[in-house]
Design an enzyme around this catalytic site. Structure first.
Site, short mmCIF file in Angstrom:
data_model
loop_
_atom_site.label_atom_id
_atom_site.label_comp_id
_atom_site.label_asym_id
_atom_site.label_seq_id
_atom_site.Cartn_x
_atom_site.Cartn_y
_atom_site.Cartn_z
N ASP A 1 0.85 -1.20 0.00
CA ASP A 1 0.00 0.00 0.00
C ASP A 1 0.88 1.25 0.00
O ASP A 1 2.09 1.14 0.12
CB ASP A 1 -0.97 0.01 1.18
CG ASP A 1 -0.26 -0.30 2.48
OD1 ASP A 1 0.88 0.17 2.66
OD2 ASP A 1 -0.85 -1.01 3.32
N ASP B 1 1.58 5.20 1.44
CA ASP B 1 1.34 6.25 2.42
C ASP B 1 1.90 7.54 1.85
O ASP B 1 2.91 7.54 1.16
CB ASP B 1 2.06 5.93 3.74
CG ASP B 1 1.61 4.59 4.34
OD1 ASP B 1 0.40 4.34 4.36
OD2 ASP B 1 2.48 3.80 4.75
N ASP C 1 10.27 5.69 12.62
CA ASP C 1 10.92 4.67 13.45
C ASP C 1 12.30 4.25 12.94
O ASP C 1 13.27 4.26 13.67
CB ASP C 1 9.99 3.46 13.66
CG ASP C 1 9.46 2.87 12.35
OD1 ASP C 1 9.68 3.48 11.27
OD2 ASP C 1 8.84 1.80 12.40
P1 ATP Z 1 4.31 -2.19 5.80
O1 ATP Z 1 4.91 -2.65 4.52
O2 ATP Z 1 4.27 -3.25 6.85
O3 ATP Z 1 3.03 -1.41 5.66
P2 ATP Z 1 5.35 0.38 6.58
O4 ATP Z 1 6.78 0.83 6.73
O5 ATP Z 1 4.54 1.06 5.52
O6 ATP Z 1 5.42 -1.18 6.36
P3 ATP Z 1 3.30 1.14 8.42
O7 ATP Z 1 2.94 0.47 9.70
O8 ATP Z 1 2.34 1.12 7.30
O9 ATP Z 1 4.69 0.51 7.98
O10 ATP Z 1 3.69 2.63 8.78
C1 ATP Z 1 3.95 3.60 7.78
C2 ATP Z 1 5.12 4.48 8.18
O11 ATP Z 1 4.80 5.18 9.39
C3 ATP Z 1 6.39 3.68 8.51
O12 ATP Z 1 7.15 3.49 7.35
C4 ATP Z 1 7.09 4.59 9.49
O13 ATP Z 1 7.82 5.57 8.83
C5 ATP Z 1 5.94 5.27 10.23
N1 ATP Z 1 5.62 4.59 11.49
C6 ATP Z 1 4.75 3.58 11.69
N2 ATP Z 1 4.70 3.21 12.98
C7 ATP Z 1 5.58 4.00 13.62
C8 ATP Z 1 5.99 4.12 14.98
N3 ATP Z 1 5.48 3.31 15.92
N4 ATP Z 1 6.90 5.06 15.29
C9 ATP Z 1 7.41 5.88 14.33
N5 ATP Z 1 7.07 5.81 13.06
C10 ATP Z 1 6.16 4.89 12.68
MG MG Z 2 2.52 0.78 5.05
#
Ligand code: ATP
Ligand code: MG
Length: 415
Positions: A43, A45, A124
């Site tokens: 997805d 963001d 993060d």
């Molecule tokens: P996935 O492929 O699992 O969706 P993702 O990196 O997109 O991985 P998400 O949980 O969708 O992870 O979160 C989107 C973004 O938000 C992350 O890439 C990170 O930059 C930020 N993020 C998410 N959770 C946290 C957190 N607990 N603390 C700081 N930043 C966070």
């Molecule tokens: Mg994501």
């Protein structure tokens, strides 16, 4: 660097529209990381300097979600783009409306806005702090995330222990990404977990269950669980029950096989239910408890029933397992002694039970992990061949009516 076809049409549209309105906007996080790794993002963001209200004004389909960490969902066709406003720096002890922290330093609210630089620092991991401008086609890398992607390193941004205190869920995110991407964990990022691991116990059980789904139902449960165990986080996450009898090889093998089976099914795009995996992971604890109750004189059926109730209740102190799953877990366990009995009069009823198939699978795991002989599963295999139409036929009646999502909900730092 990337082709525009690498991005979903929704993501491209959202970025363009925000920029047309004079805002900064970028695709951020997992999608950029995955593209650098040559993987298809699941997805997209978007991060922007527009506030949630301003985002809403740009898109008719926009909805503001969450209070403690506001995000905006923008619908584009069948796709939902998650749009977040750049997060800024704040003093954790101000206790203002926008930001709030607990005594341990955990952020209870995080709605202070800032610049792109601030936002990058508040993410993060370095590999998750990559921004891509789909209009100008440029990558913005403030935290040296690209180098870490290339070197396959998971590195927390900033001082690891402080960042874990702010949000202990970051510890499990570190392990989740390390397992899923097969990256190494940078030494300080790794060693600080020992200091702050117990803080996971303060996280609301509902948020932990959401995290549990991401950890165990996304196709990498076996390597993720091994890392959680290695870092002492597994029992903080799931409670002590998950480690009951873990010194016996049968229990270890059963849990491991349940996870590898689940991972294989996810890889093959076949359906998986958290109820089965939870039932298997807590089976050694439940069996042990039932044995204790039987030693005190309870009948096998009664003992299993009480044991299941107790183990679920104990697990729910940590993980808020929704009732639809915990009832199923208990059904799967209750069926174990019933299957063993092989009573001819009950055969059809048991075959028709909506959790028969899962209970049978657990029985197979118990036999394969060396705990039991295989006469019982032989018997039930034969019965299934004889009455294939009955198997699981009571299924539709109960739960599937209002089928709810079993995919992880997406939550941001504080929920
Ligand atoms: P996935 O492929 O699992 O969706 P993702 O990196 O997109 O991985 P998400 O949980 O969708 O992870 O979160 C989107 C973004 O938000 C992350 O890439 C990170 O930059 C930020 N993020 C998410 N959770 C946290 C957190 N607990 N603390 C700081 N930043 C966070
Ligand atoms: Mg994501």
């Amino acid at each position: 660097m990337f082709e525009s076809s690498d991005f979903s049409s929704g993501a491209v549209h959202v970025v363009e529209r925000l920029q047309d309105q004079g805002f900064e906007a970028y695709v951020v996080g997992g999608a950029v990381r995955d593209l650098l790794l040559g993987k298809k993002p699941k997805d997209f963001d978007v991060a922007t300097n527009a506030t949630p209200e301003q985002i809403k004004q740009c898109f008719r389909s926009a909805r503001i979600i969450g209070r403690r960490f506001q995000i905006v969902h923008v619908r584009s066709g069948r796709e939902i783009i998650e749009v977040t406003t750049f997060r800024g720096h704040h003093d954790t002890d101000t206790g203002s409306q926008a930001a709030q922290a607990s005594q341990s330093g955990r952020l209870l609210r995080d709605n202070v806005y800032g610049s792109l630089d601030d936002d990058a620092r508040r993410r993060d991991l370095t590999i998750n702090a990559l921004y891509y401008d789909t209009v100008a086609q440029t990558l913005i890398d403030k935290m040296d995330g690209q180098a870490d992607v290339a070197a396959r390193i998971i590195r927390i941004i900033g001082a690891p222990a402080d960042r874990y205190r702010e949000d202990p869920v970051r510890m499990v995110r570190v392990l989740r990404f390390a397992a899923r991407l097969e990256f190494d964990i940078e030494p300080r990022t790794r060693s600080a977990i020992a200091e702050t691991g117990t803080l996971l116990r303060d996280i609301p059980a509902a948020r932990l269950f959401d995290e549990w789904l991401k950890l165990f139902m996304n196709g990498f449960s076996a390597p993720t669980c091994a890392l959680l165990r290695e870092h002492g986080l597994l029992t903080h996450l799931m409670g002590d029950g998950v480690d009951a009898a873990h010194d016996t090889s049968a229990a270890q093998l059963l849990q491991h096989q349940a996870m590898t089976n689940t991972d294989r099914r996810v890889a093959e795009d076949r359906p998986v239910t958290p109820a089965f995996l939870l039932a298997a992971l807590f089976w050694p604890a439940t069996e042990q408890r039932a044995d204790q109750l039987m030693a005190r004189g309870e009948s096998p059926l009664q003992a299993m029933h009480s044991a299941g109730q107790q183990i679920v209740q104990e697990a729910c102190q940590h993980l808020a397992i929704p009732k639809r799953f915990s009832f199923a877990m208990r059904d799967i366990w209750d069926l174990q002694p019933r299957l063993e009995r092989r009573q001819p009069k009950k055969v059809k009823d048991l075959l028709a039970h909506r959790w028969f198939r899962a209970a049978f699978d657990l029985r197979l795991l118990r036999e394969a992990s060396g705990g039991e002989g295989d006469e019982c599963s032989d018997f039930w295999s034969a019965q299934q061949q004889q009455y294939p139409e009955l198997v699981g036929s009571k299924r539709e009646r109960r739960e599937d009516k209002g089928r709810r999502r079993t995919r992880p909900r997406r939550r941001k730092p504080e929920a």
